[in-house]
Design a protein around this motif. Structure first.
Motif, PDB file in Angstrom:
ATOM      1  N   PHE A  86       1.057  -1.354  -0.378  1.00 53.47           N
ATOM      2  CA  PHE A  86      -0.171  -0.272   0.149  1.00 53.47           C
ATOM      3  C   PHE A  86       0.898   1.570   0.204  1.00 53.47           C
ATOM      4  CE2 PHE A  86      -2.659  -3.453   1.212  1.00 53.47           C
ATOM      5  CZ  PHE A  86      -3.330  -3.219   1.041  1.00 53.47           C
ATOM      6  N   ASP A  87       0.613   2.058  -0.564  1.00 55.57           N
ATOM      7  CA  ASP A  87       1.385   3.943  -1.141  1.00 55.57           C
ATOM      8  C   ASP A  87       0.629   4.813  -0.118  1.00 55.57           C
ATOM      9  OD1 ASP A  87       2.420   3.461  -3.533  1.00 55.57           O
ATOM     10  OD2 ASP A  87       0.352   3.043  -3.970  1.00 55.57           O
ATOM     11  N   PHE A  88      -0.695   3.858   1.169  1.00 55.38           N
ATOM     12  CA  PHE A  88      -1.302   5.183   2.086  1.00 55.38           C
ATOM     13  C   PHE A  88      -1.973   3.570   3.690  1.00 55.38           C
ATOM     14  CE2 PHE A  88      -4.642   8.474   3.899  1.00 55.38           C
ATOM     15  CZ  PHE A  88      -3.697   8.532   4.725  1.00 55.38           C
ATOM     16  N   ILE A  89      -1.237   3.991   4.310  1.00 49.07           N
ATOM     17  CA  ILE A  89      -1.993   3.283   5.330  1.00 49.07           C
ATOM     18  C   ILE A  89      -3.253   4.497   5.911  1.00 49.07           C
ATOM     19  CG2 ILE A  89      -2.240   2.048   7.164  1.00 49.07           C
ATOM     20  CD1 ILE A  89      -0.169   0.548   5.304  1.00 49.07           C
ATOM     21  N   HIS A  90      -4.488   4.305   6.862  1.00 48.49           N
ATOM     22  CA  HIS A  90      -4.939   5.134   7.688  1.00 48.49           C
ATOM     23  C   HIS A  90      -5.546   4.398   8.133  1.00 48.49           C
ATOM     24  CE1 HIS A  90      -9.157   7.565   8.275  1.00 48.49           C
ATOM     25  NE2 HIS A  90      -8.061   8.274   8.879  1.00 48.49           N
ATOM     26  N   MET A  91      -5.581   4.804   9.809  1.00 45.57           N
ATOM     27  CA  MET A  91      -5.933   4.170  11.283  1.00 45.57           C
ATOM     28  C   MET A  91      -6.326   5.518  12.193  1.00 45.57           C
ATOM     29  SD  MET A  91      -4.448   0.878  13.660  1.00 45.57           S
ATOM     30  CE  MET A  91      -3.968   2.140  14.381  1.00 45.57           C
ATOM     31  N   ARG A  92      -7.785   5.027  12.696  1.00 46.65           N
ATOM     32  CA  ARG A  92      -8.005   5.923  13.610  1.00 46.65           C
ATOM     33  C   ARG A  92      -9.159   5.340  15.141  1.00 46.65           C
ATOM     34  NH1 ARG A  92     -11.660  10.598   9.848  1.00 46.65           N
ATOM     35  NH2 ARG A  92     -13.793   8.753   9.755  1.00 46.65           N
ATOM     36  N   CYS A  93      -9.034   6.158  15.925  1.00 44.45           N
ATOM     37  CA  CYS A  93      -9.877   5.962  16.655  1.00 44.45           C
ATOM     38  C   CYS A  93      -9.899   4.922  17.581  1.00 44.45           C
ATOM     39  CB  CYS A  93     -11.925   6.324  16.271  1.00 44.45           C
ATOM     40  SG  CYS A  93     -11.362   8.771  16.076  1.00 44.45           S
ATOM     41  N   MET A  94      -8.949   4.093  17.536  1.00 46.15           N
ATOM     42  CA  MET A  94      -8.825   2.657  17.884  1.00 46.15           C
ATOM     43  C   MET A  94      -8.336   3.061  19.270  1.00 46.15           C
ATOM     44  SD  MET A  94      -9.113   1.122  14.790  1.00 46.15           S
ATOM     45  CE  MET A  94      -8.783  -0.612  14.707  1.00 46.15           C
ATOM     46  N   VAL A  95      -8.247   4.099  20.135  1.00 44.52           N
ATOM     47  CA  VAL A  95      -7.861   3.700  21.569  1.00 44.52           C
ATOM     48  C   VAL A  95      -8.303   2.836  23.061  1.00 44.52           C
ATOM     49  CG1 VAL A  95      -9.174   5.113  22.261  1.00 44.52           C
ATOM     50  CG2 VAL A  95      -7.228   5.383  23.225  1.00 44.52           C
ATOM     51  N   LEU A  96     -10.052   2.626  22.177  1.00 45.47           N
ATOM     52  CA  LEU A  96     -10.575   1.129  22.724  1.00 45.47           C
ATOM     53  C   LEU A  96     -10.815   0.325  21.947  1.00 45.47           C
ATOM     54  CD1 LEU A  96     -13.794   3.212  23.721  1.00 45.47           C
ATOM     55  CD2 LEU A  96     -11.770   3.328  24.951  1.00 45.47           C
ATOM     56  N   CYS A  97     -10.233  -0.094  21.204  1.00 44.30           N
ATOM     57  CA  CYS A  97      -9.125  -1.671  20.460  1.00 44.30           C
ATOM     58  C   CYS A  97      -8.552  -2.615  21.060  1.00 44.30           C
ATOM     59  CB  CYS A  97      -8.802  -1.241  18.718  1.00 44.30           C
ATOM     60  SG  CYS A  97     -11.242  -0.651  18.588  1.00 44.30           S
TER      61      CYS A  97
END
Length: 281
Positions: free
Chosen positions: A121-132
């Motif tokens: 992949f050229d771009f990987i996005h991840m957000r709001c996983m604080v509860l995971c």
């Protein structure tokens, strides 16, 4: 305008083998997550902060981790039809069944490994996983995502800090107990403060961090009202766990929760979101 495909079912999360996600996901929580996407987009004037707009126009491969019902993927894929988007989600029943042709969604528990080769992949996005994730799991996930990046690719993360600024007494009590609950599970309510260290640890370069402080009270206008209600809906899903953690009755928890709601209307409280990206050289 982005695509608006969504799923309207009564859905429930089951804890994965190694997962720690503690919110039961129903229609209210799905709406909350979709609303949060649009709030962050408005406040940042974009769906991402990485310098990849021209690459997306040309056409690149993008991965969204924890894609849920696909809100972020649908929005960005509509703006950049030549790019190819993959969303991975731990719960198969949340995966969209109707989707644009430049998107795909895969059932996957990222803690068990990711079904892609290195440099995919050229771009990987991840957000709001604080509860995971626990601290150790978050570290493991970042390491694996960096492996998936192609040279010159970007990894972008976004997390809130669950210690708010200017909390009222009821809000402080609720958030202190939530923090204790998370830390008892080896999870970090301030994981946003560690993101820079994770990206640096795994060799990413040109790291750029943007901390934004967002209002949680209707005293600060529409965004404050929406984000405050978003927070209320998240905490509402945790009331039973918090009551057990605090060793109080449901009636006492409901009274505390009502005081918490009142404070979001009367006190200007704020939540810090950390957005950060790094480049793989």
């Amino acid at each position: 305008m982005g695509n608006t495909f969504s799923i309207k079912k009564k859905l429930f999360f089951k804890k994965s083998k190694d997962g720690n996600y503690i919110i039961k996901v129903d229609e209210l929580q799905i709406d909350r997550l979709q609303q949060l996407h649009h709030i962050l987009k408005i406040c940042c004037n974009s769906n991402f902060i990485s310098p990849i707009s021209q690459d997306l126009v040309r056409g690149i491969d993008v991965l969204d981790v924890g894609s849920g019902t696909g809100t972020w993927v649908f929005d960005v894929s509509s703006d950049y039809p030549k790019s190819r988007f993959t969303g991975i989600e731990i719960q198969s029943f949340m995966l969209p069944t109707i989707r644009p042709s430049n998107t795909r969604f895969i059932y996957n528990d990222i803690l068990e490994g990711i079904p892609f080769n290195h440099n995919s992949f050229d771009f990987i996005h991840m957000r709001c996983m604080v509860l995971c994730f626990t601290d150790l799991q978050y570290d493991k996930v970042i390491r694996n995502l960096v492996d998936l990046l192609r040279p010159n690719g970007f990894l972008e993360l976004c997390e809130p800090n669950l210690y708010f600024k200017n909390m009222g007494p009821a809000t402080k009590r609720v958030m202190d107990e939530l923090s204790r609950l998370l830390r008892a599970r080896s999870m970090n309510p301030s994981i946003n403060d560690r993101l820079h260290g994770y990206l640096k640890k795994y060799g990413l370069q040109e790291i750029q961090q943007n901390d934004i402080t967002l209002p949680l009270s209707e005293l600060d206008g529409e965004i404050g009202s929406l984000l405050g209600q978003n927070m209320i809906n998240a905490v509402s899903a945790l009331k039973n766990l918090l009551a057990k953690q605090m060793n109080i009755t449901n009636s006492e928890m409901n009274q505390l929760f009502d005081e918490f709601i009142t404070e979001t209307k009367l006190i200007r409280m704020y939540c810090k979101y950390t957005m950060i990206y790094g480049k793989k050289i």
